[in-house]
Design an enzyme around this catalytic site. Structure first.
Site, short mmCIF file in Angstrom:
data_model
loop_
_atom_site.label_atom_id
_atom_site.label_comp_id
_atom_site.label_asym_id
_atom_site.label_seq_id
_atom_site.Cartn_x
_atom_site.Cartn_y
_atom_site.Cartn_z
N GLU A 330 -60.23 45.64 -7.97
CA GLU A 330 -59.34 46.08 -7.04
C GLU A 330 -59.84 46.34 -5.55
OE1 GLU A 330 -57.81 49.87 -7.92
OE2 GLU A 330 -56.19 50.00 -6.88
N HIS A 423 -24.80 14.95 -10.88
CA HIS A 423 -25.78 15.18 -9.74
C HIS A 423 -25.89 13.85 -8.95
CE1 HIS A 423 -27.16 18.61 -12.02
NE2 HIS A 423 -28.19 18.86 -10.85
#
Lengths: 432, 432
Positions: A330, A423
């Site tokens: 961190e 489509h």
């Protein structure tokens, strides 16, 4: 005498020993998960009434209505004015620096136009409404209010709603002052899973938000995990960690205190130092033993350092960087002569503190970058909290007449290949 | 005759009716969640052996070793070469356009230097290793390979590992060709929760990744949800949706086909049209009735449109935009005369298809932007999949001697205010 785990990268079982040192299990207790379930569905079905009941039960705070649990803007401004002058000034200076840094993170919309007139791009917009959870009690950190609230306001979030539990009605002046400084729009003195539920589902009084950020206890974390999808959430944070890479030339007292500054957060916090200089590791161990007794949070530091701390001897700084990338800490301090030379080798870390002057504490409060950072090796794939967490993108597609012909042919070929005829025909209609 | 829900924004219960139309519950079945639990812990403890067993059981695919389930690069190249020429060309053109668009999304590192010499910034790096899940069977979409793989490679991900189940050993040539075109590094023919587990934990053969992306069935989704935190994941997608806002001047057949193109994905897909022109809604309904019988995926479309479709009459286009922002659709078509004029009012949508030519299908395959988009109103707080999902940021802080004094004072004041004395002293050491 506090002994810290010592490892050496040359020892044959180093990888396993390192993994063992980093191991941390964040399993959620079944009891917590069941309790959170009940609270979430209570608030979902009964709204304000349920929030009031849970607040009375868990925070011992009675109120006739949710409206009575909202703090007016004047209350926040009052808290700010009531601070000792040096503290008010520090809060304002920190907020200003955090704002300046985060303004550099603002994403902008963009488009480009292709030769045939087709326009493609990305529109960036802010989230409408965000909820900010702020813990009450011992982990009530005003700096955390700044770090969560300011990026949201810089992003352009219109309504930022803070919730903060006030057990037995005790309000934290510094936290309220931080809310005033960072532009929080509304504050409700509610907490726990019930506050998360109110923000996620909305009640008659608490408006539904689009994202919930901010740290909390295990109940809050579990509640956030559950409502994810209905609203966005930030990361669920693990215990805080620091990794210091030192060439052995920094004052060992400084390094010891930097390790303490992580350890004092929490018994589960992790502080690790890596150095190629074994004598320096001994010196830091000696500093630890000498300085520890003078620390007010002695017991927390001691537990954290003995159970989860580590002093690692490595071959050289290159190897230290490699081990650092595996740990993906961190917070990473590069307490070395030439941190710029080392930087290109650092791939995974939440925040990188460069040079002997740059201790983590400066970044925690006021350097500018965010202190909400990825923990538990998640810096491998995630980033500090930022303005970008309060903005989102929409793709833009504006196809020209000519473009519709070119693109229609490609799309239709692939759509038929996938067996999606609607489509294909929808694309073919546009081929003209 | 397929009847679609008709709503009118002027009706008194419109808000409730709209919420009802959008309602979709994605509760995870307890049976699925228990099965996934068992599979995850099997793979975690027994690695390759467990993956082989599950693959034999669920995909009826026997193999002696995991190595036998890896497809060599030549297999992928072979699949590409075996395609009909027009399909190979379409695939390459689509890939090239997707790559070009995504290159615009690359984030860059930045720093700035303050007056006292303090340097602040953000370092951007790519993820090391990413896993891409590709479904087998009926939902095997090569376009989905392009849309997930290309952003990762543009980001600079060094190793992209694809997993795709091949039930009964049946491999999909188009999917393998798409993997070749988009630069996938390794392919394993495994699937389900066991493939997710292998990628998340790593096995002797499958390397551990940092993030897993790509669509999958309920088992895959649940497995991804469980391993989140150990690795990153993309969003867990809900059913696909389209919202079309039309001024009533587009050919109603085009709009009907656009609604079909969404509906044909899945019985749960949602297709909604909003228009201020009631006669146009009638015309689209007539087109639907006329065109539907000719569609090969008739049954899926019919179920989707009757159960979840909607035709909404609104007051004007401003109101349509407002309703659109509430819906925050995955796909939004602005089938209107001047979509640019409307754009500033659109706040929440995954992708915005502007103008009558721009049907969703063009964006699904080849316009350039990603087709992995936020569903179920999550466009309120999230973005299309992009290069930014495969990069992450580290904050950079390099405090100068002078800066350490200024910042040390602010940090120490706030740290003492929070009762964190080690933070304060660590900062004070640097004040010099």
């Amino acid at each position: 005498m506090t002994t810290i785990t010592r490892l050496d990268s040359a020892q044959p079982d180093f990888q396993a020993a390192l993994k063992n040192l980093l191991a941390f299990s964040a399993e959620t207790d079944r009891g917590i998960s069941d309790a959170v379930d009940a609270i979430l569905s209570g608030v979902r079905s009964r709204g304000d009434a349920a929030v009031l009941e849970y607040t009375a039960r868990f925070d011992r705070l009675q109120a006739d209505s949710m409206a009575a649990l909202e703090l007016p803007r004047e209350r926040l401004e009052g808290a700010l004015k009531s601070l000792p002058l040096h503290l008010e000034r520090a809060l304002r200076q920190a907020a200003e620096r955090v704002r300046m840094y985060h303004e550099k993170q603002l994403m902008q919309s963009w488009t480009y136009t292709e030769a045939d007139g087709t326009v493609l791009g990305q529109q960036v917009t802010a989230l409408d409404r965000v909820g900010l959870y702020v813990p009450g009690g011992k982990a009530a950190y005003p700096s955390s209010v700044l770090m969560n609230a300011i990026p949201a306001k810089v992003a352009g979030v219109k309504e930022l709603i803070m919730v903060v539990p006030t057990p037995d009605g005790v309000q934290n002046e510094l936290v309220l002052a931080a809310a005033a400084v960072s532009g929080v729009d509304r504050v409700f003195t509610i907490g726990g899973a019930q506050a998360v539920a109110a923000l996620a589902y909305g009640t008659d009084t608490v408006p539904q938000v689009d994202k919930i950020v901010g740290p909390g206890n295990a109940y809050v974390a579990e509640a956030k995990r559950r409502v994810f999808g209905i609203v966005g959430i930030d990361m669920i944070a693990g215990p805080s960690e620091i990794l210091i890479i030192c060439d052995g030339k920094t004052n060992p007292d400084w390094i010891a205190m930097d390790l303490f500054s992580q350890a004092e957060h929490d018994e589960l916090a992790q502080s690790i130092l890596i150095s190629p200089d074994a004598a320096f590791l001994d010196a830091v161990q000696a500093s630890i033993n000498r300085l520890l007794p003078s620390m007010p949070r002695l017991e927390v530091i001691k537990t954290s350092i003995s159970n989860r701390g580590g002093l690692i001897k490595c071959g050289d700084l290159d190897e230290a960087a490699e081990i650092g990338n595996f740990i993906a800490p961190e917070h990473l301090e590069l307490s070395v002569e030439d941190p710029d030379a080392m930087l290109p080798r650092i791939k995974h870390a939440g925040a990188i503190f460069m040079g002997r002057n740059t201790c983590e504490a400066l970044g925690d409060y006021c350097a500018g970058p965010n202190h909400v950072l990825p923990t538990s090796r998640t810096a491998r794939f995630s980033s500090p909290l930022g303005v970008y967490d309060f903005q989102k993108r929409s793709s833009l597609i504006h196809v020209s007449q000519a473009g519709a012909k070119t693109l229609g042919e490609i799309a239709a070929a692939l759509a038929y290949g996938e067996g999606l005829q609607a489509h294909a025909r929808s694309a073919e209609y546009r081929e003209g």
